[in-house]
Design a protein around this motif. Sequence first.
Motif, PDB file in Angstrom:
ATOM      1  N   UNK A 143       0.835  -1.205   0.000  1.00 29.40           N
ATOM      2  CA  UNK A 143       0.000   0.000   0.000  1.00 29.40           C
ATOM      3  C   UNK A 143       0.869   1.254   0.000  1.00 29.40           C
ATOM      4  N   UNK A 144       1.899   1.277   0.828  1.00 31.41           N
ATOM      5  CA  UNK A 144       2.753   2.458   0.925  1.00 31.41           C
ATOM      6  C   UNK A 144       3.435   2.758  -0.409  1.00 31.41           C
ATOM      7  N   UNK A 145       4.022   1.736  -1.005  1.00 26.55           N
ATOM      8  CA  UNK A 145       4.720   1.964  -2.281  1.00 26.55           C
ATOM      9  C   UNK A 145       3.721   2.379  -3.351  1.00 26.55           C
ATOM     10  N   UNK A 146       2.555   1.713  -3.372  1.00 22.75           N
ATOM     11  CA  UNK A 146       1.537   2.025  -4.376  1.00 22.75           C
ATOM     12  C   UNK A 146       1.072   3.473  -4.265  1.00 22.75           C
ATOM     13  N   UNK A 147       0.968   3.975  -3.037  1.00 25.24           N
ATOM     14  CA  UNK A 147       0.457   5.333  -2.824  1.00 25.24           C
ATOM     15  C   UNK A 147       1.569   6.378  -2.854  1.00 25.24           C
ATOM     16  N   UNK A 148       2.813   5.936  -3.121  1.00 18.68           N
ATOM     17  CA  UNK A 148       3.891   6.897  -3.240  1.00 18.68           C
ATOM     18  C   UNK A 148       4.604   7.207  -1.934  1.00 18.68           C
ATOM     19  N   UNK A 149       4.350   6.410  -0.892  1.00 12.43           N
ATOM     20  CA  UNK A 149       5.025   6.616   0.385  1.00 12.43           C
ATOM     21  C   UNK A 149       6.093   5.558   0.629  1.00 12.43           C
ATOM     22  N   UNK A 150       6.693   5.063  -0.466  1.00 11.98           N
ATOM     23  CA  UNK A 150       7.625   3.948  -0.311  1.00 11.98           C
ATOM     24  C   UNK A 150       9.028   4.370   0.069  1.00 11.98           C
ATOM     25  N   UNK A 151       9.169   5.404   0.886  1.00 13.30           N
ATOM     26  CA  UNK A 151      10.491   5.832   1.343  1.00 13.30           C
ATOM     27  C   UNK A 151      11.127   4.721   2.168  1.00 13.30           C
ATOM     28  N   UNK A 152      12.458   4.670   2.146  1.00 13.34           N
ATOM     29  CA  UNK A 152      13.121   3.564   2.839  1.00 13.34           C
ATOM     30  C   UNK A 152      12.820   3.561   4.328  1.00 13.34           C
ATOM     31  N   UNK A 153      12.586   4.738   4.913  1.00  9.07           N
ATOM     32  CA  UNK A 153      12.294   4.764   6.362  1.00  9.07           C
ATOM     33  C   UNK A 153      10.990   4.021   6.638  1.00  9.07           C
ATOM     34  N   UNK A 154       9.977   4.277   5.799  1.00 15.53           N
ATOM     35  CA  UNK A 154       8.685   3.596   5.972  1.00 15.53           C
ATOM     36  C   UNK A 154       8.873   2.087   5.851  1.00 15.53           C
ATOM     37  N   UNK A 155       9.604   1.671   4.805  1.00 15.42           N
ATOM     38  CA  UNK A 155       9.776   0.232   4.591  1.00 15.42           C
ATOM     39  C   UNK A 155      10.571  -0.405   5.731  1.00 15.42           C
ATOM     40  N   UNK A 156      11.581   0.313   6.215  1.00 16.42           N
ATOM     41  CA  UNK A 156      12.388  -0.241   7.305  1.00 16.42           C
ATOM     42  C   UNK A 156      11.531  -0.400   8.562  1.00 16.42           C
ATOM     43  N   UNK A 157      10.659   0.593   8.823  1.00 16.55           N
ATOM     44  CA  UNK A 157       9.786   0.491  10.000  1.00 16.55           C
ATOM     45  C   UNK A 157       8.824  -0.687   9.855  1.00 16.55           C
ATOM     46  N   UNK A 158       8.309  -0.895   8.628  1.00 17.86           N
ATOM     47  CA  UNK A 158       7.384  -2.016   8.422  1.00 17.86           C
ATOM     48  C   UNK A 158       8.090  -3.356   8.615  1.00 17.86           C
ATOM     49  N   UNK A 159       9.327  -3.443   8.122  1.00 19.74           N
ATOM     50  CA  UNK A 159      10.085  -4.681   8.327  1.00 19.74           C
ATOM     51  C   UNK A 159      10.295  -4.924   9.817  1.00 19.74           C
ATOM     52  N   UNK A 160      10.599  -3.849  10.550  1.00 25.56           N
ATOM     53  CA  UNK A 160      10.788  -3.989  11.997  1.00 25.56           C
ATOM     54  C   UNK A 160       9.488  -4.422  12.673  1.00 25.56           C
ATOM     55  N   UNK A 161       8.356  -3.917  12.163  1.00 28.23           N
ATOM     56  CA  UNK A 161       7.058  -4.309  12.733  1.00 28.23           C
ATOM     57  C   UNK A 161       6.828  -5.808  12.556  1.00 28.23           C
ATOM     58  N   UNK A 162       7.123  -6.334  11.352  1.00 29.88           N
ATOM     59  CA  UNK A 162       6.968  -7.772  11.115  1.00 29.88           C
ATOM     60  C   UNK A 162       7.819  -8.564  12.108  1.00 29.88           C
ATOM     61  N   UNK A 163       9.085  -8.145  12.244  1.00 24.85           N
ATOM     62  CA  UNK A 163      10.002  -8.831  13.159  1.00 24.85           C
ATOM     63  C   UNK A 163       9.450  -8.809  14.580  1.00 24.85           C
ATOM     64  N   UNK A 164       8.954  -7.645  15.005  1.00 23.44           N
ATOM     65  CA  UNK A 164       8.434  -7.521  16.367  1.00 23.44           C
ATOM     66  C   UNK A 164       7.203  -8.408  16.570  1.00 23.44           C
ATOM     67  N   UNK A 165       6.277  -8.390  15.600  1.00 18.97           N
ATOM     68  CA  UNK A 165       5.069  -9.218  15.714  1.00 18.97           C
ATOM     69  C   UNK A 165       5.439 -10.704  15.791  1.00 18.97           C
ATOM     70  N   UNK A 166       6.407 -11.093  14.962  1.00 18.16           N
ATOM     71  CA  UNK A 166       6.801 -12.500  14.929  1.00 18.16           C
ATOM     72  C   UNK A 166       7.399 -12.933  16.268  1.00 18.16           C
ATOM     73  N   UNK A 167       8.266 -12.097  16.826  1.00 24.16           N
ATOM     74  CA  UNK A 167       8.904 -12.458  18.100  1.00 24.16           C
ATOM     75  C   UNK A 167       7.873 -12.446  19.231  1.00 24.16           C
ATOM     76  N   UNK A 168       6.976 -11.434  19.230  1.00 23.27           N
ATOM     77  CA  UNK A 168       5.931 -11.391  20.260  1.00 23.27           C
ATOM     78  C   UNK A 168       5.041 -12.628  20.188  1.00 23.27           C
ATOM     79  N   UNK A 169       4.778 -13.095  18.956  1.00 24.95           N
ATOM     80  CA  UNK A 169       3.921 -14.272  18.809  1.00 24.95           C
ATOM     81  C   UNK A 169       4.531 -15.483  19.502  1.00 24.95           C
ATOM     82  N   UNK A 170       5.880 -15.586  19.470  1.00 22.86           N
ATOM     83  CA  UNK A 170       6.549 -16.690  20.165  1.00 22.86           C
ATOM     84  C   UNK A 170       6.551 -16.466  21.673  1.00 22.86           C
ATOM     85  N   UNK A 171       6.866 -15.227  22.083  1.00 20.00           N
ATOM     86  CA  UNK A 171       6.960 -14.934  23.517  1.00 20.00           C
ATOM     87  C   UNK A 171       5.606 -15.079  24.198  1.00 20.00           C
ATOM     88  N   UNK A 172       4.558 -14.600  23.526  1.00 20.80           N
ATOM     89  CA  UNK A 172       3.232 -14.583  24.152  1.00 20.80           C
ATOM     90  C   UNK A 172       2.394 -15.795  23.752  1.00 20.80           C
TER      91      UNK A 172
END
Lengths: 219, 219, 219
Positions: free
Chosen positions: B173-202
């Motif tokens: 969605x971000x890239x499609x709408x023109x918000x595909x800056x690397x900061x946005x993508x890096x934050x989204x990648x970090x979100x995936x990582x965080x969700x994945x680790x939380x899923x194991x911890x919790x």
Amino acid sequence: MEDATGWLAVARQTFSIIGILAFAISGALLAVQKRMDVVGMAGLAVVTATGGGMLRDVLIGATPVAALVDWWMLAVALCGALVVFALHRWMERLDKPVLVFDAIGLGVFAVEGARKAIDFGVGPVGAAFVGMLTGIGGGMLRDALANDIPAVFRRDSRLYLLPALVGSSAAAAAVHLGYGHWIVLALLAALVTALRIMSELLRWHLPSLKTEAIPTIRD
Amino acid sequence: MEDATGWLAVARQTFSIIGILAFAISGALLAVQKRMDVVGMAGLAVVTATGGGMLRDVLIGATPVAALVDWWMLAVALCGALVVFALHRWMERLDKPVLVFDAIGLGVFAVEGARKAIDFGVGPVGAAFVGMLTGIGGGMLRDALANDIPAVFRRDSRLYLLPALVGSSAAAAAVHLGYGHWIVLALLAALVTALRIMSELLRWHLPSLKTEAIPTIRD
Amino acid sequence: MEDATGWLAVARQTFSIIGILAFAISGALLAVQKRMDVVGMAGLAVVTATGGGMLRDVLIGATPVAALVDWWMLAVALCGALVVFALHRWMERLDKPVLVFDAIGLGVFAVEGARKAIDFGVGPVGAAFVGMLTGIGGGMLRDALANDIPAVFRRDSRLYLLPALVGSSAAAAAVHLGYGHWIVLALLAALVTALRIMSELLRWHLPSLKTEAIPTIRD
């Protein structure tokens, strides 16, 4: 790079057909062992015989894939299934010829696969990988569909992937450096075949880790 | 869309390498559990580490696929197999680092996969699907070859596909709408990582139907 | 070759949707039987419903593959998973409708697959193969991921591959010879559907070799 012509082209084609037949026979035999019907025999024969080339063409972008264009490959693969259907009572005596034919196919496919990858702009390392996959990919798809772990990965297996990788690496290097004459490639294919047969005769196999040493992974 | 350059490109590359290493380690570990030899360890490491990207490139038509062009990926995957070979007695202690590394890889691959799909003309919904598949495809191929049902589909599994899908959808969605800056993508990648680790911890897991309620299907 | 337009296009789309729904339902049902969670149900539904078309597009080079462009297919496949989730207590009564829907999908996919292959420059023999694979490929991927031998190959299976092959061969021949009018193709799709349903009603099945007659192969 000079291409084979005249009787050379015929020789190359002949070796390809021998390989496709042997691969198809191994697929049809596994189909019977896994209690499949004649459709399963034909299907697994085609997958085993043409799957490696399909993987190669899909990964390097040579579409439509070769087996759809040169459809004699499909016909030869079906002949392999027919051989098993007609001669299944005597397959045990055909064990050794099939092994030799299979080794010939492995050599031809690994070397040709590496050359085709370079023709499509893949670098030498990638081409070595693609050539190896052309040789072993059909058998891996066969085992995956038949619900087996790939034979080339199993602990009790003789060398199969390594001879293919040696041949595809040497072929990729030769073509990349401008020594891709058909004589060189034919010798490399013969080397793969020889290594593969020696691995069976001399019972070479690779080391493996003890399973007990590894904890179960979670996903 | 602005691309990362300089130390940013280095950071992105580093996270990719971390992910490939972790994926390769999970493949090599499963190979040992399934009684494969060293060729099986190397093969399953390469399939797990590069399979998701291969599926992505084949489906969107980016051929030759990335792992053949950027062959350092193959080298890194083989290093992952070497790590297991060398450290297999201590893998149990490496359980948690590998889990974190794997989560980093999942984030990078899901987000990058969605962006690459959009670059190749796929719409945002298709790109979200491709990104998710880039993250989970290697593990699915690993399990299929090792004769297991894909871990991401199993009833006892923690969340794996869903964090990847959240990240790839947001990135598409971000890239499609023109918000595909690397900061946005890096934050989204970090979100995936965080969700994945939380899923194991919790110990998050998803509901499933009772098997008894379903009659056997005929085919 | 004249294309369907107006209400004809609507009819064709409707039959495609019916087929995708039925394929997705068979995937989601198998997921429950194999003890997968809801992610596994959705994943196997998508694989079963779109996998045949993905194989087709990847082999003939029609990338990005159709399911990524026409993403309503992904949505319909997810609806199939929802149907199983909502109605699983009554699936036994839905056995026969699903069988008929599945047969409709087989016909549409086999005929359309052959036509698309010819549009992409594949010869008639290759196109017949591709059309057949479009019809059965999703189910084969479903079974491979669920750790089953493909249903179409099993000894106890009714005819499935053969009706698809008859239809795709006839469609490839018709389009190749310039008789690819939509009426011809629609009749061929209906023929596949009829053959498939008759095979279940009349309990047709194919011969197979006795397993004991085949020695174990070595690899």
